[in-house]
Design an enzyme around this catalytic site. Structure first.
Site, mmCIF file in Angstrom:
data_model
loop_
_atom_site.group_PDB
_atom_site.id
_atom_site.type_symbol
_atom_site.label_atom_id
_atom_site.label_comp_id
_atom_site.label_asym_id
_atom_site.label_seq_id
_atom_site.Cartn_x
_atom_site.Cartn_y
_atom_site.Cartn_z
ATOM 1 N N ILE A 233 1.519 3.801 -19.919
ATOM 2 C CA ILE A 233 0.214 4.060 -20.527
ATOM 3 C C ILE A 233 -0.613 5.065 -19.732
ATOM 4 O O ILE A 233 -1.713 5.436 -20.149
ATOM 5 C CB ILE A 233 -0.595 2.755 -20.687
ATOM 6 C CG1 ILE A 233 -0.793 2.071 -19.326
ATOM 7 C CG2 ILE A 233 0.072 1.825 -21.678
ATOM 8 C CD1 ILE A 233 -1.706 0.843 -19.402
ATOM 9 N N GLY B 245 -0.190 10.090 -13.285
ATOM 10 C CA GLY B 245 -0.946 11.061 -12.511
ATOM 11 C C GLY B 245 -0.267 11.305 -11.180
ATOM 12 O O GLY B 245 0.834 10.803 -10.920
ATOM 13 N N GLY B 246 -0.949 12.085 -10.317
ATOM 14 C CA GLY B 246 -0.364 12.405 -9.027
ATOM 15 C C GLY B 246 -0.191 11.198 -8.120
ATOM 16 O O GLY B 246 0.609 11.223 -7.183
ATOM 17 N N MET B 247 -0.961 10.124 -8.383
ATOM 18 C CA MET B 247 -0.894 8.945 -7.522
ATOM 19 C C MET B 247 0.136 7.923 -8.009
ATOM 20 O O MET B 247 0.401 6.949 -7.319
ATOM 21 C CB MET B 247 -2.256 8.268 -7.446
ATOM 22 C CG MET B 247 -3.372 9.160 -6.913
ATOM 23 S SD MET B 247 -3.027 9.831 -5.277
ATOM 24 C CE MET B 247 -2.750 11.552 -5.676
ATOM 25 N N VAL C 142 1.275 4.113 -14.498
ATOM 26 C CA VAL C 142 0.784 2.803 -14.901
ATOM 27 C C VAL C 142 1.525 2.368 -16.168
ATOM 28 O O VAL C 142 1.681 3.157 -17.110
ATOM 29 C CB VAL C 142 -0.736 2.819 -15.164
ATOM 30 C CG1 VAL C 142 -1.226 1.430 -15.579
ATOM 31 C CG2 VAL C 142 -1.480 3.289 -13.923
ATOM 32 N N LYS D 220 1.028 -0.855 -11.632
ATOM 33 C CA LYS D 220 0.858 0.486 -11.049
ATOM 34 C C LYS D 220 2.001 0.745 -10.067
ATOM 35 O O LYS D 220 2.149 0.047 -9.070
ATOM 36 C CB LYS D 220 -0.491 0.592 -10.325
ATOM 37 C CG LYS D 220 -0.710 1.930 -9.612
ATOM 38 C CD LYS D 220 -0.830 3.092 -10.604
ATOM 39 C CE LYS D 220 -1.070 4.408 -9.903
ATOM 40 N NZ LYS D 220 -2.453 4.570 -9.463
ATOM 41 N N ASP E 130 -10.953 7.341 -4.961
ATOM 42 C CA ASP E 130 -10.649 8.081 -6.179
ATOM 43 C C ASP E 130 -11.553 7.618 -7.322
ATOM 44 O O ASP E 130 -11.085 7.250 -8.400
ATOM 45 C CB ASP E 130 -9.174 7.907 -6.554
ATOM 46 C CG ASP E 130 -8.691 8.983 -7.524
ATOM 47 O OD1 ASP E 130 -9.355 10.033 -7.619
ATOM 48 O OD2 ASP E 130 -7.651 8.781 -8.184
#
Length: 452
Positions: free
Chosen positions: A24, A27-29, A32, A47, A149
């Site tokens: 869903i 991103g760069g981190m 999810v 995550k 963040d």
């Protein structure tokens, strides 16, 4: 980057019995997923962290320690983390509540498409819970937790029945304790550049000069929250109002809010709104609001004043040249000698002045009635702590805590309680130092000097 998606999903299914696993967010981190927990019959969010966040210095042991700390967070505006694990392949992940709704980034984008700026009241309503959550992380957790963040995508806006909080803070995948220094060992700046505080600029005037990257702090978290408020009110990112070089400087220029525009309902108070935003987004952390809640409370006291409600100011020379004079009211004897008569227009003018004066006095009286100052015996307490207790009952004081008269306990002459959903401070007047010492257990008492 993250490892093989199919392998990770298989691990979630085998380890925890999760079904209906679907991506869903990415991103760069990390990535999810939403998954259905068959045991508890509910959806959860998972995550999976990017491998760049787990370098050799940090290691998986650091990840586990951080997840223990994050698992202790219990706040109504923070998405609850249930547990954290590491797969045989070295994939680190944590499982948290799944919240039905949308994130603030989607909401802002929809407002931008329609050119519908958020009002101050709407902005405060959505960000007040997040501010309380940040102050909880920064001031109530030991050690303090820095999110690192803060951005609209990490603020969830639940459906009306999905949560007791209007908004929720999520995604602690890159958070760290205040004394953590791992950021200096990474070759990239962690977080989202659009919401970076100026002190995070390498070698900037407001940040350390001997580090490749400056350390995130409580102040940089709060600065990011202020950037979100700026974006909601103007539908423009502060970063987009300047050149890339200006954004990279520690002393960023600040635009005129009136030129960017606000919701029509707030344009009449644009100067005060700009004043609050300038303070919260000051380049130097020391000149900003001390807490996130203090910023939201200051913002809440502005707005709700449309531009048409502000009467145009006459030119300065017109004010200087005005020579309006109310004619003197003569005595009966003066009337006969001077020939002055009370004509109808004069009577109307004087009557209008009298009515206007009564209206003004009535408004002052009503305001005083609706906004009473502290009365004895609570006034003595309020006078002793003017920087913490509000100047009138049932109003916000320090850090947005609402202060009201409490029920005096045994041996107390008066009591004031300042509190919100997370913090409560009680002030009591015992009348004398001797009565106070006889009433309180000194085992856990701390002495505070005036001005502390």
């Amino acid at each position: 980057m993250v490892s093989n998606t199919h392998s990770f999903i298989s691990t979630l299914s085998e380890r925890h019995g999760f079904t209906e696993i679907s991506e869903i967010g990415r991103g760069g981190m990390g990535v999810v997923y939403r998954a259905f927990d068959e045991k508890l019959q509910r959806y959860v969010a998972v995550k999976q962290l990017s491998t760049e966040l787990l370098d050799e210095e940090t290691g998986l042991a650091r990840f586990r320690a951080e997840m223990v700390t994050l698992g202790r967070i219990s706040h109504s505006a923070v998405v609850k983390i249930h547990f954290a694990e590491v797969t045989e392949n070295g994939d680190a992940y944590f499982v948290m509540d799944y919240v039905q709704g949308e994130n603030l980034s989607t909401l802002i984008r929809r407002h931008r498409e329609w050119g519908n700026r958020f009002t101050v009241a709407e902005t405060v309503e959505l960000l007040r819970p997040i501010a309380a959550a940040l102050d909880f992380l920064h001031m109530r957790m030991d050690p303090p937790i820095i999110h690192r963040d803060i951005k609209p995508a990490n603020i969830l806006v639940p459906d009306s029945t999905a949560s007791e909080s209007r908004s929720l803070l999520t995604d602690f995948g890159i958070s760290l304790a205040a004394e953590d220094t791992r950021l200096t060992s990474l070759s990239m700046m962690i977080g989202t550049e659009r919401y970076f505080a100026p002190e995070l600029v390498p070698g900037g005037e407001n940040g350390p000069k001997d580090l490749a990257h400056s350390q995130p702090t409580v102040g940089s978290d709060n600065y990011a929250l202020s950037l979100i408020a700026f974006e909601m009110l103007t539908l423009q990112s502060l970063k987009d109002t300047m050149s890339p070089n200006q954004w990279a400087e520690s002393d960023r220029p600040f635009p005129k809010i009136a030129a960017l525009g606000l919701n029509q309902k707030d344009m009449g108070d644009v100067d005060r709104i700009e004043q609050v935003l300038r303070k919260s987004l000051h380049p130097a952390p020391a000149y900003r609001f001390m807490t996130a809640t203090a910023f939201i409370q200051a913002l809440a006291q502005t707005g709700n004043r449309a531009s048409w409600q502000r009467p145009p100011r006459p030119p300065q020379n017109a004010i200087a040249n005005q020579n309006t004079r109310i004619p003197d009211v003569p005595t009966p004897s003066q009337e006969s000698s001077s020939g002055f008569e009370f004509n109808k227009p004069t009577m109307i003018t004087l009557s209008a002045l009298a009515v206007g004066l009564l209206v003004i006095l009535g408004a002052i009286g009503t305001f005083a009635f609706l906004n009473p100052a502290w009365q004895e015996p609570e006034s003595a307490i309020a006078d002793a702590f003017p920087k913490i207790i509000s100047d009138k009952p049932d109003s916000p004081g320090w850090a947005g805590l609402e202060c009201s008269a409490g029920v005096a306990g045994e041996n107390e002459q008066a009591r004031i309680v300042c509190s919100d959903s997370d913090l409560s401070i009680t002030f009591a007047d015992f009348g004398s130092q001797e009565d106070r010492d006889n009433s309180l257990d000194g085992a856990e008492r701390k002495h505070w000097e005036v001005g502390t």
